[in-house]
Motif scaffolding. Structure first.
Motif, PDB file in Angstrom:
ATOM      1  N   VAL A  29       0.996  -1.197   0.315  1.00 51.76           N
ATOM      2  CA  VAL A  29      -0.529   0.089   0.143  1.00 51.76           C
ATOM      3  C   VAL A  29       1.241   1.200   0.071  1.00 51.76           C
ATOM      4  O   VAL A  29       0.211   2.286  -0.729  1.00 51.76           O
ATOM      5  N   GLY A  30       2.249   0.651   1.050  1.00 51.19           N
ATOM      6  CA  GLY A  30       2.973   2.190   0.454  1.00 51.19           C
ATOM      7  C   GLY A  30       3.868   2.614  -0.465  1.00 51.19           C
ATOM      8  O   GLY A  30       4.157   1.545  -2.083  1.00 51.19           O
ATOM      9  N   PRO A  31       4.687   3.409  -1.040  1.00 56.21           N
ATOM     10  CA  PRO A  31       5.248   3.341  -1.998  1.00 56.21           C
ATOM     11  C   PRO A  31       6.205   2.381  -1.994  1.00 56.21           C
ATOM     12  O   PRO A  31       7.067   2.418  -0.928  1.00 56.21           O
ATOM     13  N   ARG A  32       6.398   1.680  -3.224  1.00 51.97           N
ATOM     14  CA  ARG A  32       7.410   1.294  -3.637  1.00 51.97           C
ATOM     15  C   ARG A  32       9.141   2.089  -4.219  1.00 51.97           C
ATOM     16  O   ARG A  32       8.998   3.166  -3.868  1.00 51.97           O
ATOM     17  N   ALA A  33      10.131   1.742  -3.997  1.00 52.32           N
ATOM     18  CA  ALA A  33      11.539   1.914  -3.786  1.00 52.32           C
ATOM     19  C   ALA A  33      11.597   2.578  -5.028  1.00 52.32           C
ATOM     20  O   ALA A  33      11.633   1.713  -5.930  1.00 52.32           O
ATOM     21  N   ALA A  34      12.863   3.409  -5.398  1.00 49.93           N
ATOM     22  CA  ALA A  34      12.896   3.589  -6.717  1.00 49.93           C
ATOM     23  C   ALA A  34      14.266   2.620  -7.539  1.00 49.93           C
ATOM     24  O   ALA A  34      14.524   2.629  -8.707  1.00 49.93           O
ATOM     25  N   GLY A  35      15.398   1.933  -6.422  1.00 49.33           N
ATOM     26  CA  GLY A  35      16.389   1.704  -6.240  1.00 49.33           C
ATOM     27  C   GLY A  35      16.752   1.020  -5.474  1.00 49.33           C
ATOM     28  O   GLY A  35      16.662   2.142  -3.815  1.00 49.33           O
ATOM     29  N   ALA A  36      17.955  -0.021  -4.966  1.00 53.80           N
ATOM     30  CA  ALA A  36      18.035  -0.207  -3.875  1.00 53.80           C
ATOM     31  C   ALA A  36      19.419   0.920  -3.875  1.00 53.80           C
ATOM     32  O   ALA A  36      20.440   0.286  -2.266  1.00 53.80           O
ATOM     33  N   SER A  37      19.451   1.887  -4.560  1.00 51.32           N
ATOM     34  CA  SER A  37      21.415   2.883  -4.706  1.00 51.32           C
ATOM     35  C   SER A  37      21.185   3.291  -3.669  1.00 51.32           C
ATOM     36  O   SER A  37      21.811   4.809  -3.559  1.00 51.32           O
ATOM     37  N   GLY A 173       5.011   9.367   6.893  1.00 47.73           N
ATOM     38  CA  GLY A 173       6.434   8.905   7.251  1.00 47.73           C
ATOM     39  C   GLY A 173       6.656   7.747   5.602  1.00 47.73           C
ATOM     40  O   GLY A 173       6.500   7.967   4.996  1.00 47.73           O
ATOM     41  N   PRO A 174       7.869   7.591   6.111  1.00 53.45           N
ATOM     42  CA  PRO A 174       8.808   7.106   4.953  1.00 53.45           C
ATOM     43  C   PRO A 174       8.429   5.557   5.588  1.00 53.45           C
ATOM     44  O   PRO A 174       9.072   4.401   5.543  1.00 53.45           O
ATOM     45  N   SER A 175       7.253   4.589   5.017  1.00 54.77           N
ATOM     46  CA  SER A 175       6.663   3.918   5.699  1.00 54.77           C
ATOM     47  C   SER A 175       6.050   2.590   4.522  1.00 54.77           C
ATOM     48  O   SER A 175       5.426   4.092   3.611  1.00 54.77           O
ATOM     49  N   LEU A 176       6.506   1.712   4.115  1.00 52.87           N
ATOM     50  CA  LEU A 176       5.554   0.635   3.443  1.00 52.87           C
ATOM     51  C   LEU A 176       5.147  -0.195   4.219  1.00 52.87           C
ATOM     52  O   LEU A 176       5.366  -0.551   5.682  1.00 52.87           O
ATOM     53  N   VAL A 177       3.249  -0.237   3.971  1.00 54.08           N
ATOM     54  CA  VAL A 177       2.351  -2.012   4.516  1.00 54.08           C
ATOM     55  C   VAL A 177       2.469  -2.463   3.348  1.00 54.08           C
ATOM     56  O   VAL A 177       2.213  -1.682   2.204  1.00 54.08           O
ATOM     57  N   LEU A 178       1.842  -4.074   3.914  1.00 58.94           N
ATOM     58  CA  LEU A 178       1.776  -4.658   3.441  1.00 58.94           C
ATOM     59  C   LEU A 178       0.627  -5.615   3.485  1.00 58.94           C
ATOM     60  O   LEU A 178       0.757  -5.957   4.848  1.00 58.94           O
ATOM     61  N   GLU A 195      14.648   4.105   1.532  1.00 55.72           N
ATOM     62  CA  GLU A 195      13.929   3.710   0.097  1.00 55.72           C
ATOM     63  C   GLU A 195      13.946   2.091  -0.288  1.00 55.72           C
ATOM     64  O   GLU A 195      13.385   1.210  -0.269  1.00 55.72           O
ATOM     65  N   ALA A 196      15.391   1.744  -0.051  1.00 53.01           N
ATOM     66  CA  ALA A 196      16.037   0.437  -0.373  1.00 53.01           C
ATOM     67  C   ALA A 196      15.429  -0.080  -0.017  1.00 53.01           C
ATOM     68  O   ALA A 196      15.403  -1.594   0.055  1.00 53.01           O
ATOM     69  N   LEU A 197      15.500  -0.287   1.695  1.00 51.98           N
ATOM     70  CA  LEU A 197      15.662  -1.388   2.946  1.00 51.98           C
ATOM     71  C   LEU A 197      13.994  -1.638   2.829  1.00 51.98           C
ATOM     72  O   LEU A 197      13.654  -1.838   3.303  1.00 51.98           O
ATOM     73  N   ARG A 198      12.496  -0.247   2.489  1.00 49.29           N
ATOM     74  CA  ARG A 198      11.447  -0.486   2.968  1.00 49.29           C
ATOM     75  C   ARG A 198      11.097  -1.700   1.526  1.00 49.29           C
ATOM     76  O   ARG A 198      10.952  -2.550   1.750  1.00 49.29           O
ATOM     77  N   GLN A 199      11.704  -1.078   0.443  1.00 46.03           N
ATOM     78  CA  GLN A 199      11.493  -2.906  -0.936  1.00 46.03           C
ATOM     79  C   GLN A 199      12.200  -3.848  -0.444  1.00 46.03           C
ATOM     80  O   GLN A 199      11.306  -4.688  -0.934  1.00 46.03           O
ATOM     81  N   GLN A 200      13.580  -3.859  -0.184  1.00 51.02           N
ATOM     82  CA  GLN A 200      13.328  -5.438   0.307  1.00 51.02           C
ATOM     83  C   GLN A 200      12.820  -5.977   1.076  1.00 51.02           C
ATOM     84  O   GLN A 200      12.765  -7.348   0.708  1.00 51.02           O
TER      85      GLN A 200
END
Length: 208
Positions: A29-37, A173-178, A195-200
């Protein structure tokens, strides 16, 4: 580590072991990361303070102050709000009901591992971003809840299962929720960090 409940309380602390399956979570539901970098090494201590929304704000301010904590993320999951915060020695999870008299449903903390000066491989059953200190808590009886918290200096991750938690609607905030897939018994997953760690973390739990 400290765990408190305002209702029926039964805390179990230790290494988190996740029971999940490939179809247990739907789309994030939260934003996906643009990349691991992007800012993979950003510390939780460097994240901005978050102000919880609406009437949750006063409840969260009081509860988090008991741990001398700083709120870094929030997610609304149905009738409950998940509040992510940091403390001087680790991380905290606060669950607040959207309404009612006794609104704090769960509060727990996990300590960060002591710095070792070396990079450790992720422990079995832990998402990327470790090494983690972990804690898990379960209540019994009406409103049974189960939560697991993973804490490192760069990443805050929690899984949460409750009858009152339903489809996520908002994140702050900088959150991602599944969210659990329809008909699934899987818990919610919340990740706070770069962002990278949220995506991972999201990719890790989607694969389980």
């Amino acid at each position: 580590m400290r765990t408190t409940f305002r209702h029926i309380r039964n805390a179990v602390l230790g290494v988190a072991v996740l029971a999940a399956c490939t179809a247990c979570w739907g789309d994030p539901v939260g934003p996906r990361a643009a990349g691991a970098s992007q800012a993979a090494e950003q510390l939780l201590a460097d994240l901005p303070r978050v102000q919880p929304a609406g009437s949750v704000s006063d409840v969260a301010r009081t509860a988090v102050a008991e741990d001398r904590g700083r709120v870094i993320g929030e997610a609304e999951v149905g009738a409950e709000h998940l509040v992510a915060y940091t403390t001087a020695s680790g991380c905290g999870l606060l669950v607040v009901a959207a309404a009612g008299r006794d609104r704090v449903r769960l509060q727990m903390t996990a300590s960060r591992p002591s710095p070792s000066g070396t990079s450790a491989a992720p422990a079995a059953g832990s998402p990327p971003g470790g090494p983690y200190g972990t804690a898990s808590s379960r209540t019994s009886g009406p409103g049974d809840r189960f939560a697991q918290l993973f804490c490192s200096d760069r990443s805050w991750v929690a899984t949460y299962d409750s009858p009152a938690a339903r489809q996520s609607r908002t994140e702050v905030g900088p959150s991602l929720v599944l969210s659990p897939a329809p008909g699934s018994s899987g818990p919610f997953v919340m990740a706070v960090g770069s962002e990278a760690l949220r995506q991972q973390a999201g990719d890790y739990f989607r694969r389980r």
